[in-house]
Scaffold this motif. Structure first.
Motif, mmCIF file in Angstrom:
data_model
loop_
_atom_site.group_PDB
_atom_site.id
_atom_site.type_symbol
_atom_site.label_atom_id
_atom_site.label_comp_id
_atom_site.label_asym_id
_atom_site.label_seq_id
_atom_site.Cartn_x
_atom_site.Cartn_y
_atom_site.Cartn_z
ATOM 1 N N LEU A 84 1.201 -1.213 0.176
ATOM 2 C CA LEU A 84 -0.027 0.179 -0.030
ATOM 3 C C LEU A 84 0.777 0.670 0.065
ATOM 4 C CD1 LEU A 84 -2.795 -1.022 2.493
ATOM 5 C CD2 LEU A 84 -3.314 -1.256 0.167
ATOM 6 N N ILE A 85 2.241 1.057 1.042
ATOM 7 C CA ILE A 85 2.898 2.354 0.469
ATOM 8 C C ILE A 85 3.216 2.634 -0.812
ATOM 9 C CG2 ILE A 85 4.993 3.726 1.237
ATOM 10 C CD1 ILE A 85 4.916 1.477 4.092
ATOM 11 N N ALA A 133 3.396 6.573 -2.540
ATOM 12 C CA ALA A 133 4.406 6.821 -1.254
ATOM 13 C C ALA A 133 4.264 8.161 -0.633
ATOM 14 C CB ALA A 133 5.600 6.591 -2.632
ATOM 15 N N THR A 134 3.273 8.991 -2.437
ATOM 16 C CA THR A 134 3.517 10.385 -1.811
ATOM 17 C C THR A 134 2.529 10.617 -1.068
ATOM 18 O OG1 THR A 134 4.126 10.780 -3.721
ATOM 19 C CG2 THR A 134 3.122 12.546 -3.166
ATOM 20 N N GLY A 135 1.459 9.869 -0.731
ATOM 21 C CA GLY A 135 0.198 10.217 0.747
ATOM 22 C C GLY A 135 0.316 9.857 1.435
ATOM 23 N N THR A 136 1.355 8.379 1.614
ATOM 24 C CA THR A 136 1.241 7.769 2.357
ATOM 25 C C THR A 136 2.554 8.712 3.883
ATOM 26 O OG1 THR A 136 1.437 5.484 1.952
ATOM 27 C CG2 THR A 136 1.554 5.387 3.746
ATOM 28 N N SER A 137 3.253 8.925 2.806
ATOM 29 C CA SER A 137 4.952 9.966 3.563
ATOM 30 C C SER A 137 4.152 10.508 4.225
ATOM 31 C CB SER A 137 5.803 10.122 3.252
ATOM 32 O OG SER A 137 5.213 10.780 1.634
ATOM 33 N N PHE A 138 3.468 11.432 3.657
ATOM 34 C CA PHE A 138 2.538 13.108 4.685
ATOM 35 C C PHE A 138 2.016 12.875 5.311
ATOM 36 C CE2 PHE A 138 -1.856 15.648 4.640
ATOM 37 C CZ PHE A 138 -0.967 16.413 4.803
ATOM 38 N N ILE A 183 10.286 6.950 3.418
ATOM 39 C CA ILE A 183 9.011 5.544 3.684
ATOM 40 C C ILE A 183 9.623 4.132 3.270
ATOM 41 C CG2 ILE A 183 6.927 6.585 2.586
ATOM 42 C CD1 ILE A 183 5.062 6.562 4.852
ATOM 43 N N THR A 184 9.596 4.494 1.952
ATOM 44 C CA THR A 184 9.392 3.405 1.083
ATOM 45 C C THR A 184 10.544 2.205 1.548
ATOM 46 O OG1 THR A 184 8.520 4.082 -1.019
ATOM 47 C CG2 THR A 184 9.359 2.823 -0.980
#
Length: 209
Positions: free
Chosen positions: A92-93, A97-102, A130-131
Motif C-alpha cells: 500500500l505504501i 508513497a507520496t500520500g503515505t509519507s505525508f 518511507i518506502t
C-alpha cells in the motif's frame, strides 16, 4: 513461490482483510502456517543477500494475490497473519508513497511517544524514506531480531494512524467523506499496531505459531 510473473494487483488503503478463503478452512490454516514457517526458515538459513531482496520485493513482481491466498485468512496474532499484514502495508505504501509519507510525517509531528525512535523513522520522512523504511522492517523479519521487527512495524502503524487522525480532523469541515475514510483507516492501522505488538510478545514467549 511461483516463478511465472503477472501484473501486480492494485488495492486501496481500506482493504486489509477482505479476501475470501477456500472451502476447507482447516487445510487453509495448515498451509498458511507451514508456508510462513518455511519462508522464515529459508530466509534465516541463507547468507545470500539476493535471496532476502527477492523475498522483500516478491509482491512487486507477483502482486499480493498469491500471498493473500496463503495468509489473508490467518489470525492476526499468528506468524502468517503478521507476515501478511507487513507485506500488505508495504504494498500500500509503494502504491502511494507520496500520500503515505505525508500522513506518516503528520503522525511524527503530532505524536509525543517513542514510536518514531522504535520505528527508526528518518526526519523528514519523504516518499523515498518511507518506502525504504518499510523495506527495512520487512528485511528485519528475515535477518534481524524478529520481535524487534514486529515492534518497529507496530510503531510504524501507530505513527501512520496518528497522521490519518490528524488529517481527518483537518478535512472534516470541508470534506467529511474524506475525513471518514481517514478515520476508518486510522482505526484499522491502530488495531494492526496492537496486533503486531501482540505478535512480538508471543514470539518472545515462543508462542507465535
Amino acid at each position: 513461490m511461483a516463478d511465472d510473473f503477472h501484473k501486480p494487483t492494485q488495492y486501496s488503503g481500506d482493504k486489509f482483510d477482505t479476501f475470501v478463503g477456500g472451502e476447507d478452512p482447516a487445510q487453509i490454516m495448515r498451509v498458511a502456517h507451514d508456508t510462513a514457517h518455511a519462508l522464515l526458515s529459508r530466509a534465516r538459513e541463507t547468507d545470500d543477500p539476493e535471496v532476502i531482496e527477492r523475498l522483500v520485493a516478491y509482491t512487486d513482481a507477483h502482486g499480493i494475490d498469491a500471498l493473500a491466498e496463503l495468509w489473508a485468512r490467518s489470525s492476526p496474532r499468528s506468524l502468517p497473519g503478521a507476515l501478511w499484514r507487513i507485506y500488505l502495508i508495504r504494498m500500500l505504501i509503494r502504491q502511494d508513497a507520496t500520500g503515505t509519507s505525508f500522513l506518516f510525517q503528520r503522525g511524527l509531528d503530532v505524536l509525543t511517544t517513542i514510536d518514531a525512535l522504535v520505528a527508526g523513522a528518518p526526519m523528514p520522512t519523504g516518499p523515498d524514506e518511507i518506502t525504504d523504511l518499510a523495506d527495512q522492517i520487512l528485511r528485519g523479519l528475515f535477518r534481524g531480531d524478529f520481535a524487534i521487527a514486529l515492534d518497529r512495524a507496530a510503531s510504524f502503524s501507530r505513527i501512520l494512524a496518528a497522521g490519518c487522525t490528524s488529517a481527518a480532523d483537518d478535512a472534516d469541515p470541508t470534506n467529511p467523506e474524506r475525513a471518514t475514510e481517514l478515520t476508518t483507516r486510522a482505526d484499522r492501522l491502530a488495531l494492526t499496531a496492537d496486533e503486531f505488538t501482540a505478535c512480538a510478545r508471543l514470539y518472545r514467549a515462543g508462542s507465535l505459531e
